[in-house]
Scaffold this active site. Structure first.
Site, PDB file in Angstrom:
ATOM      1  N   GLN A 180       4.291   3.900  -1.022  1.00  0.00           N
ATOM      2  CA  GLN A 180       4.703   4.753  -2.141  1.00  0.00           C
ATOM      3  C   GLN A 180       5.494   4.027  -3.224  1.00  0.00           C
ATOM      4  O   GLN A 180       5.217   4.153  -4.412  1.00  0.00           O
ATOM      5  CB  GLN A 180       5.623   5.845  -1.589  1.00  0.00           C
ATOM      6  CG  GLN A 180       4.975   7.118  -1.212  1.00  0.00           C
ATOM      7  CD  GLN A 180       5.857   8.262  -1.712  1.00  0.00           C
ATOM      8  OE1 GLN A 180       5.667   8.776  -2.809  1.00  0.00           O
ATOM      9  NE2 GLN A 180       6.834   8.614  -0.903  1.00  0.00           N
ATOM     10  N   ILE A 181       6.530   3.302  -2.811  1.00  0.00           N
ATOM     11  CA  ILE A 181       7.371   2.636  -3.806  1.00  0.00           C
ATOM     12  C   ILE A 181       6.539   1.596  -4.557  1.00  0.00           C
ATOM     13  O   ILE A 181       6.616   1.469  -5.773  1.00  0.00           O
ATOM     14  CB  ILE A 181       8.616   1.971  -3.177  1.00  0.00           C
ATOM     15  CG1 ILE A 181       9.476   3.009  -2.464  1.00  0.00           C
ATOM     16  CG2 ILE A 181       9.435   1.259  -4.259  1.00  0.00           C
ATOM     17  CD1 ILE A 181      10.746   2.423  -1.840  1.00  0.00           C
ATOM     18  N   ALA A 182       5.703   0.879  -3.807  1.00  0.00           N
ATOM     19  CA  ALA A 182       4.847  -0.129  -4.437  1.00  0.00           C
ATOM     20  C   ALA A 182       3.973   0.507  -5.506  1.00  0.00           C
ATOM     21  O   ALA A 182       3.780  -0.057  -6.580  1.00  0.00           O
ATOM     22  CB  ALA A 182       3.978  -0.824  -3.395  1.00  0.00           C
ATOM     23  N   ARG A 187      12.196   4.236  10.522  1.00  0.00           N
ATOM     24  CA  ARG A 187      12.849   4.856  11.668  1.00  0.00           C
ATOM     25  C   ARG A 187      12.014   6.046  12.125  1.00  0.00           C
ATOM     26  O   ARG A 187      11.688   6.915  11.331  1.00  0.00           O
ATOM     27  CB  ARG A 187      14.258   5.336  11.283  1.00  0.00           C
ATOM     28  CG  ARG A 187      14.896   6.169  12.409  1.00  0.00           C
ATOM     29  CD  ARG A 187      16.343   6.525  12.113  1.00  0.00           C
ATOM     30  NE  ARG A 187      17.220   5.941  13.124  1.00  0.00           N
ATOM     31  CZ  ARG A 187      18.364   5.347  12.846  1.00  0.00           C
ATOM     32  NH1 ARG A 187      18.784   5.239  11.607  1.00  0.00           N
ATOM     33  NH2 ARG A 187      19.096   4.842  13.819  1.00  0.00           N
ATOM     34  N   ALA A 198       0.822  -1.212   0.000  1.00  0.00           N
ATOM     35  CA  ALA A 198       0.000   0.000   0.000  1.00  0.00           C
ATOM     36  C   ALA A 198       0.854   1.260   0.000  1.00  0.00           C
ATOM     37  O   ALA A 198       0.330   2.372   0.022  1.00  0.00           O
ATOM     38  CB  ALA A 198      -0.920   0.002   1.210  1.00  0.00           C
ATOM     39  N   ASN A 254      14.640  -0.749   4.672  1.00  0.00           N
ATOM     40  CA  ASN A 254      15.904  -0.571   5.394  1.00  0.00           C
ATOM     41  C   ASN A 254      15.848  -0.967   6.856  1.00  0.00           C
ATOM     42  O   ASN A 254      14.796  -0.866   7.478  1.00  0.00           O
ATOM     43  CB  ASN A 254      16.335   0.895   5.289  1.00  0.00           C
ATOM     44  CG  ASN A 254      16.950   1.158   3.937  1.00  0.00           C
ATOM     45  OD1 ASN A 254      17.792   0.386   3.471  1.00  0.00           O
ATOM     46  ND2 ASN A 254      16.527   2.215   3.308  1.00  0.00           N
ATOM     47  N   ASN A 275      12.928  -4.735  13.107  1.00  0.00           N
ATOM     48  CA  ASN A 275      12.993  -5.363  11.792  1.00  0.00           C
ATOM     49  C   ASN A 275      13.328  -6.846  11.864  1.00  0.00           C
ATOM     50  O   ASN A 275      12.873  -7.629  11.026  1.00  0.00           O
ATOM     51  CB  ASN A 275      13.980  -4.610  10.898  1.00  0.00           C
ATOM     52  CG  ASN A 275      13.343  -3.370  10.299  1.00  0.00           C
ATOM     53  OD1 ASN A 275      12.334  -3.477   9.602  1.00  0.00           O
ATOM     54  ND2 ASN A 275      13.877  -2.206  10.590  1.00  0.00           N
ATOM     55  N   ASP A 317      21.451   3.209  -5.865  1.00  0.00           N
ATOM     56  CA  ASP A 317      22.711   3.928  -5.717  1.00  0.00           C
ATOM     57  C   ASP A 317      23.527   3.837  -7.007  1.00  0.00           C
ATOM     58  O   ASP A 317      24.140   4.811  -7.444  1.00  0.00           O
ATOM     59  CB  ASP A 317      23.506   3.336  -4.553  1.00  0.00           C
ATOM     60  CG  ASP A 317      22.661   3.232  -3.296  1.00  0.00           C
ATOM     61  OD1 ASP A 317      22.292   2.100  -2.922  1.00  0.00           O
ATOM     62  OD2 ASP A 317      22.342   4.279  -2.707  1.00  0.00           O
ATOM     63  N   ARG A 341      21.983   6.123  -9.593  1.00  0.00           N
ATOM     64  CA  ARG A 341      22.291   7.521  -9.252  1.00  0.00           C
ATOM     65  C   ARG A 341      23.734   7.849  -9.633  1.00  0.00           C
ATOM     66  O   ARG A 341      24.011   8.890 -10.214  1.00  0.00           O
ATOM     67  CB  ARG A 341      22.102   7.744  -7.751  1.00  0.00           C
ATOM     68  CG  ARG A 341      20.649   7.814  -7.317  1.00  0.00           C
ATOM     69  CD  ARG A 341      20.516   7.734  -5.806  1.00  0.00           C
ATOM     70  NE  ARG A 341      19.142   8.021  -5.382  1.00  0.00           N
ATOM     71  CZ  ARG A 341      18.687   7.772  -4.151  1.00  0.00           C
ATOM     72  NH1 ARG A 341      19.477   7.257  -3.226  1.00  0.00           N
ATOM     73  NH2 ARG A 341      17.426   8.059  -3.847  1.00  0.00           N
ATOM     74  N   HIS A 361      23.890  -0.481   1.906  1.00  0.00           N
ATOM     75  CA  HIS A 361      23.039   0.578   1.351  1.00  0.00           C
ATOM     76  C   HIS A 361      22.844   1.614   2.463  1.00  0.00           C
ATOM     77  O   HIS A 361      21.825   1.672   3.131  1.00  0.00           O
ATOM     78  CB  HIS A 361      21.701   0.013   0.892  1.00  0.00           C
ATOM     79  CG  HIS A 361      20.730   1.061   0.423  1.00  0.00           C
ATOM     80  ND1 HIS A 361      20.980   1.870  -0.669  1.00  0.00           N
ATOM     81  CD2 HIS A 361      19.530   1.451   0.911  1.00  0.00           C
ATOM     82  CE1 HIS A 361      19.953   2.701  -0.832  1.00  0.00           C
ATOM     83  NE2 HIS A 361      19.076   2.472   0.118  1.00  0.00           N
TER      84      HIS A 361
END
Lengths: 378, 412
Positions: free
Chosen positions: A28-30, A105, A26, A144, A118, A172, A175, A200
């Site tokens: 953002q990245i998904a 976090r 649900a 993360n 986690n 990374d 980028r 990462h």
């Protein structure tokens, strides 16, 4: 005509759908990623997929909204959608598991606490993957701390080869490549073999020592094209490591689009293989071979240069010379990963001991034994 | 629905039109094949085509976030066509827009030749081939439709004038920001040197939603639902029409009405579900549909660029002319269209209109006429109230609407 079972794709040469689980479904990245799995960007225009979406109960309504939108996208390759809050349902028979979800976090949270929380999540997911996923499942951890979460997940899925667990450092890498492209004045797809080593995190090492660009048909080492060691060893590394924060500062939200694209690249290359002479970065569990190649410990989830064969098996690119500068960088990120691992596994041991004590108490109680059980120290 | 022309006759007619309009096949046909293996570096090889220039307004917003990636990845113009993106948003969105531009760079997309970001429409629309207008004044709590319309007249006046001045004369415009149809009409009005047939509004989302509903109801894959079209306004008066649609099942083509076999559903709940789908998404997500809207824009532009498959039509809201289907000329009205390989569309002629459909078409016509009247009213007041202090476009055709009689500016 009677209504039939759930919609099925009807390609003449029927291809078995790939089952792909996405956790944090649900989020953002998904939202940026899922459409690109379902529209053929990852697995190609002939490969149907079934999405198995997992999130926590408070996100169920939002997940339903995502499901509705996926149907409204009218995607021929989307053979089915499963929505669930149960990992045992989400990971059933999956070929790929993309673990976006993790404990975020919060302000004031110590890294210790983040790692503990986690461990809990990836314990449950690792065990579920172990129980119900295909034994050939490939796992990509994005949430993360990705590297350590991947290691924990693998620990709880002993029947799945360690080589099948990875964490994402492709963002990374992308980028870093795009910054090199801008600096060198070439298109981004002319930049090859930039490596991300290690964690990462801020200790990652973006390394151009083995990278090249193609300019006017000729191959040029990046260190030749950008003759600025101070930049490459200083500002460049910092810019790559801090890019996430820069995006947050501008958008007031973290990078979803580019993170999703990196996941797409990572999974696609792991599925189809890399081109001859080209390598990509994935954080993978180090074995004896990788450890010997670069003087790093075994059994860390460490981002390395990989070449991937057509059958989807990767090999660590060995024999790349390691400069003194690089050595320092590698050692620093190793140190951080070892510390994270130690904390995570201390908590794993604690959880195991608590479980053992509970079981002993149960047995004792069943035997009518009233003797108290000694407390287990954390 | 007493259909005197079956979907198959309609299809034969569409095929005949497509054949008539079809140009000789060009060299590059867009088929999404092994996208990971296209060797040609798009922007450095002398053999690669010049970039398609695409402006996207509302570039810092939700729909843009999904759409920009889609365009830059080759999903719209094909795996061999570089693109240049020209992003526009308001000053309040400039920083977020910069974040989007940074992310596009971080996506490492070979087809993305250039990204321009600006708050100036004259920069954003310069030399564009396509203009996708996502941005519009959103409806706020307590806002009257009048206020919404007035604000949007302001926006689409400015953008129409800018397109008129600096875009390629061949520019194709897709308006998504609501009220999309009327905003497209306003935009066209202010760009007199650009043929009004190049201004469209998006109803492909409604079409995709309609097809998805039918696919689910019929238990078939969505790509096997064909020729279901949306008529009229992108609003509650839209008419999702299955009379000319068919379902491909076991290599047979079956009219939708026969396959689904529930007239009450098709004329009732189905229509309502499609029209209310947007609200349903908002209720679930607490945000409006960005993913599916972006996909619909991608479909609309892709088909407009490369043509529709033989025998199939798609829905686009286009300027009505010639009284087709009893729709008065001069409205931006969603019709079934076919598009040839050169990117030219034509409204599908001669489809049968049942009494049921007639009523639906007329109702949405009435709403669009009302919106148009209100819009022209605001336009008249705009011209009367604002003296021409901005530089006039150099030698560009006739000016915008003549000032209305009466110079008082009434605040409605």
């Amino acid at each position: 005509m009677p209504a039939l079972a759930p919609p099925a794709t009807q390609h003449p040469a029927k291809v078995e759908p790939l089952r792909v689980c996405v956790t944090g479904a649900a989020g953002q990245i998904a939202y940026s990623l899922i459409i690109n799995i379902a529209n053929g960007t990852v697995f190609g225009p002939e490969q149907p997929v079934i999405l198995q979406l997992l999130d926590i109960a408070p996100a169920l309504e939002a997940m339903k909204g995502v499901e509705m939108e996926l149907y409204d996208c009218a995607l021929p390759l989307l053979a089915g959608i499963v929505l669930t809050t149960d990992p045992l349902e989400a990971f059933r028979d999956v070929d790929y598991a993309i673990l976006l979800g993790a404990m975020p976090r919060r302000a004031g949270m110590l890294r210790k606490d983040l790692l503990k929380a986690n461990v809990g999540i990836f314990q449950v997911q690792g065990a579920a993957i172990d129980a119900v996923a295909k034994k050939t499942v490939k796992v990509v951890v994005v949430g993360n701390p990705a590297n350590t979460n991947a290691l924990v997940c693998s620990h709880y899925a002993p029947s799945i080869p360690k080589a099948n667990f990875s964490a994402l450092t492709r963002l990374d890498e992308n980028r870093a490549k795009s910054m090199v492209a801008v600096r060198a004045g070439v298109a981004v797809d002319q930049v090859k073999n930039v490596i991300i080593w290690g964690n990462h995190s801020n200790t990652q090492y973006p390394d151009v020592a083995h990278a090249h660009i193609t300019r006017d048909g000729a191959r040029v080492a990046v260190e030749e094209a950008i003759k600025d060691e101070a930049y490459l060893h200083g500002e460049f590394i910092k810019a790559v490591a801090l890019r996430g924060a820069a995006i947050i500062a501008a958008r007031k939200l973290s990078s979803a689009m580019s993170a999703a694209k990196a996941v797409v690249d990572h999974v696609r290359d792991w599925h189809f293989g890399t081109r001859s002479g080209e390598f990509v970065s994935m954080a993978v569990v180090t074995d004896a071979h990788a450890a010997a190649a670069y003087g790093i410990p075994e059994d860390l989830c460490f981002s390395l240069p990989l070449s991937i064969k057509e059958d989807g098996h990767y090999e660590v690119v060995a024999g790349l010379p390691v400069s003194d500068f690089a050595r320092g960088k590698l050692d620093a990120t190793v140190a951080e990963l070892e510390e994270e691992k130690a904390e995570a596994f201390a908590h794993i041991e604690y959880l195991a001991a608590v479980k053992k004590a509970e079981e002993e108490a149960k047995t004792a109680h069943a035997n009518g034994d009233a003797a108290p059980v000694a407390e287990v120290s954390a | 629905m007493a259909a005197t022309m079956s979907p198959f006759s309609a299809r034969r007619r569409i095929l005949a039109i497509a054949h008539h309009l079809r140009a000789p096949p060009t060299g590059s046909s867009f088929a999404l094949r092994d996208t990971q293996h296209h060797e040609q570096p798009a922007t450095t090889s002398s053999a690669s085509p010049a970039p398609v220039r695409v402006c996207v307004t509302g570039a810092a917003g939700q729909i843009a976030y999904t759409l920009l990636f889609s365009i830059a990845s080759g999903h719209v113009f094909g795996p061999n066509q570089p693109v240049a993106l020209q992003l526009l948003d308001i000053p309040q969105g400039a920083e977020a827009m910069n974040g989007v531009a940074m992310e596009l760079q971080d996506c490492a997309l070979p087809l993305l030749a250039e990204v321009i970001q600006t708050t100036n429409p004259l920069v954003a629309f310069k030399d564009v081939d396509y203009a996708i207008l996502l941005g519009a004044m959103p409806r706020r709590e307590g806002m009257q439709r009048k206020d919404l319309l007035r604000a949007n007249v302001g926006i689409f006046k400015e953008q129409g004038e800018a397109l008129d001045r600096v875009a390629k004369k061949s520019v194709k415009v897709v308006v998504v920001g609501n009220p999309a149809n009327t905003n497209a009409l306003i935009c066209a009005h202010y760009a007199p040197s650009i043929p009004s047939r190049q201004f469209t509004a998006l109803t492909r989302l409604d079409e995709n939603r309609a097809k998805a509903q039918l696919a689910s109801r019929a238990g078939v894959a969505v790509e096997n639902v064909k020729n279901v079209c949306i008529w009229g306004n992108h609003s509650n008066t839209q008419f999702p029409d299955v009379a000319h649609g068919y379902i491909v099942a076991s290599d047979r083509e079956v009219p939708v009405a026969d396959y689904v076999g529930d007239k009450a559903y098709l004329e009732g709940e189905f229509i309502k579900t499609v029209a209310m789908r947007g609200a349903a998404i908002i209720a679930a997500r607490k945000l409006s549909s960005a993913m599916s809207a972006a996909k619909a824009v991608a479909d609309h532009v892709r088909d407009w660029h490369q043509g529709t498959p033989d025998g199939e039509f798609v829905s686009m809201a286009v300027i009505s002319d010639g009284n087709m289907y009893g729709v008065p000329p001069g409205l931006v009205y969603s019709f079934p269209v076919v598009i040839d390989k050169k990117g030219k569309y034509r409204i599908v002629p001669g489809l049968d209109v049942s009494p049921f459909a007639r009523a639906k078409l007329d109702a949405t016509t009435a709403e669009l006429q009302e919106e148009k009247r209100e819009a022209l009213d605001h336009i008249a007041h705009q011209v009367a109230a604002v003296p021409a202090v901005t530089a006039k476009p150099a030698t560009q055709g006739t000016q915008a609407a003549a000032p209305a009689q009466g110079s008082s500016v009434s605040t409605n």
